[in-house]
Design a protein around this motif. Structure first.
Motif, mmCIF file in Angstrom:
data_model
loop_
_atom_site.group_PDB
_atom_site.id
_atom_site.type_symbol
_atom_site.label_atom_id
_atom_site.label_comp_id
_atom_site.label_asym_id
_atom_site.label_seq_id
_atom_site.Cartn_x
_atom_site.Cartn_y
_atom_site.Cartn_z
ATOM 1 N N UNK A 59 14.599 -22.473 -0.037
ATOM 2 C CA UNK A 59 14.417 -21.079 0.397
ATOM 3 C C UNK A 59 13.777 -20.217 -0.693
ATOM 4 N N UNK A 60 13.870 -20.658 -1.936
ATOM 5 C CA UNK A 60 13.228 -19.904 -3.012
ATOM 6 C C UNK A 60 11.702 -19.957 -2.964
ATOM 7 N N UNK A 61 11.189 -20.941 -2.269
ATOM 8 C CA UNK A 61 9.736 -21.052 -2.178
ATOM 9 C C UNK A 61 9.241 -20.499 -0.842
ATOM 10 N N UNK A 62 10.125 -19.880 -0.101
ATOM 11 C CA UNK A 62 9.807 -19.484 1.285
ATOM 12 C C UNK A 62 9.737 -17.967 1.376
ATOM 13 N N UNK A 63 10.182 -17.396 2.471
ATOM 14 C CA UNK A 63 10.019 -15.960 2.740
ATOM 15 C C UNK A 63 10.261 -15.111 1.489
ATOM 16 N N UNK A 64 9.327 -14.294 1.174
ATOM 17 C CA UNK A 64 9.488 -13.302 0.106
ATOM 18 C C UNK A 64 9.340 -13.858 -1.288
ATOM 19 N N UNK A 65 10.079 -14.920 -1.626
ATOM 20 C CA UNK A 65 10.053 -15.371 -3.025
ATOM 21 C C UNK A 65 8.992 -16.434 -3.321
#
Ligand SMILES: NC(=O)c1ccc[n+]([C@@H]2O[C@H](COP(=O)([O-])OP(=O)(O)OC[C@H]3O[C@@H](n4cnc5c(N)ncnc54)[C@H](O)[C@@H]3O)[C@@H](O)[C@H]2O)c1
Length: 444
Positions: free
Chosen positions: A232-238
């Motif tokens: 998730x760190x490479x996904x939406x926003x970040x």
């Protein structure tokens, strides 16, 4: 110009991705309606709906002639939430898509807003232009130097209106700053000092990879970027902290602020010389590849642009988190999006100030004005406030600084004519992205 030498898009995303639209390889085949007259509706589609894209759509919808006829996102959750908002607040029911190529087959669309992460901008913009659509593409214009060049060429070939989301060009405050500097009110310009200190620039805390969330087409999110497990760190926003998709705080804020420095002399070229110091002082504690600390200098013909990036801190010069100081011989003009001050120098001999003081404290975000400018230009065919050449110049300054940081070269020399670095092969290898099959970099 003979036909075989004409500049044209030789291959498109559509052609490579098996949608049966190979006929679009050389010329736009679908076309939109002709440029709408001033009174007519402008039908828009949004591709990439979550954060900024939706904000920009809302600004479009605050203009009475705009209708939203399509929304597209690879995340069904985002898509449904935004569709419900458009229905509730604007009583409109756009068609919903997960694949942007299908959007571009919809004939009644006049303009496309691109609100995806940066690694998608080039492919979607070129494909939209081929389909005969006007384009509002978010900043930075693209994630690499080569993509910026392709986008400029494509915009010129397809002759549609393209606005890059560097909205500060449309706002009163920065227009005033530009006018004061250009008219000599601060004396001869010596330096443009820029800084961006933001907490979010460190990236989020590290978390393990996870299964792809329900409703998400992760392969389509990655698109031309390398295949990786979902995190998730490479996904939406970040995503912006990882080189595959973005350029970190440096380009996120850099394109906005550098653009203001370049505007003072209407510079449209990439920097011939770049000096960069970069560090990752947070080490491996946070999910981020981009440096958290950078000091960058771009020497220009008769002035210098300096840019300081500091992630994790929020205090900066003049007690401003981010800002620009235009340093002139007679005064320094300091501004951010909400305020603009001119601080005159004192003339010891004449015993008076060398310039007039000026203070303006009612600045505000200028997305609305930027969108209005886009809509007006679709109708008038005038040059928009932030055309692709302007987007390219700002992005190039950001990308070259990032390439210096990535290669460890503290000094880079750029040859604008040949579009190469003259002093680093490692840097040259980062000019052009390698697209993951079946996606192909559009060729102009
Ligand atoms: N002008 C400004 O002031 C400003 C401010 C913030 C962000 N931005 C820019 O806006 C863009 C988006 O940033 P964000 O913060 O909204 O990112 P985000 O991650 O919040 O949203 C991006 C959306 O695009 C969708 N998406 C990704 N690939 C897609 C594809 N192939 N087809 C359709 N949808 C796709 C994602 O699912 C997500 O919903 C970036 O380029 C960013 O730099 C500009």
């Amino acid at each position: 110009m003979p036909t075989n030498r004409r500049t044209f898009i030789r291959q498109s995303a559509l052609a490579t991705a098996g949608t049966g639209l190979l006929g679009s390889m050389t010329t736009p085949v679908w076309g939109s309606r002709t440029n709408p007259p001033a009174s007519e509706k402008i039908n828009v589609a949004l591709i990439g709906c979550r954060n900024m894209g939706f904000g920009i759509l809302k600004h479009h919808l605050s203009n009475p002639e705009v209708k939203c006829v399509a929304l597209c996102d690879i995340d069904e959750n985002v898509l449904n939430e935004k569709a419900a908002d458009v229905k509730k607040n604007h009583n409109q029911s756009p068609k919903l898509y997960r694949d942007f190529r299908k959007v571009l087959e919809q004939k009644d669309i006049d303009a496309v807003i691109i609100g995806t992460p940066d690694h998608w901008h080039c492919l979607i913009m070129v494909t939209a232009l081929q389909a005969g659509k006007h384009v509002y593409v978010e900043k930075p214009m693209a994630n690499t130097i080569a993509e910026c060049d392709i986008m400029v060429k494509a915009a010129n070939y397809y002759k549609k209106t393209v606005q890059v989301g560097q909205q500060q060009r449309s706002g009163f405050l920065f227009q005033k700053a530009n006018e004061l500097v250009k008219s000599g009110k601060i004396g001869k310009l010596r330096k443009v000092n820029i800084w961006a200190n933001f907490e979010y620039g460190t990236g989020p805390a590290i978390v393990p990879d996870e299964p792809v969330p329900a409703g998400v087409d992760y392969d389509m999110w990655l698109g031309p970027a390398p295949k990786r497990p979902y995190n998730k760190n490479r996904f939406h926003g970040s995503w912006r902290h990882f080189w595959d998709y973005g350029g970190g705080l440096q380009s996120d804020w850099g394109v906005h602020l550098l653009d203001m420095g370049l505007w003072t002399k209407d510079i449209l070229q990439a920097p011939p010389k770049t000096l960069v110091y970069a560090a990752n002082t947070y080490g491996q504690e946070r999910a981020r590849e981009t440096p958290d600390s950078m000091t960058i200098s771009f020497p220009k013909e008769d002035f210098v642009i300096n840019y300081e990036v500091t992630a994790g801190l929020q205090r900066g010069p003049w007690d401003m988190t981010y800002g620009i100081a235009f340093v002139g011989n007679d005064a320094t003009l300091v501004c951010d999006r909400s305020k603009l001050m001119v601080y005159p120098e004192w003339d010891n001999n004449a015993r008076k100030a060398r310039a007039e003081e000026y203070k303006f404290t009612e600045g505000k975000e200028s997305h609305g004005e930027h969108v209005r400018n886009f809509l007006d230009c679709i109708k008038s065919r005038n040059r928009p406030a932030s055309p692709p050449e302007v987007g390219r110049a700002a992005a190039m300054h950001a990308h070259i600084a990032n390439i210096a940081a990535r290669t460890g070269e503290s000094f880079l020399l750029w040859d604008e004519e040949n579009r190469r670095f003259t002093n680093s092969e490692a840097a040259n290898r980062l000019i052009t992205p390698e697209y993951r099959a079946p996606w192909k970099l559009p060729v102009v």
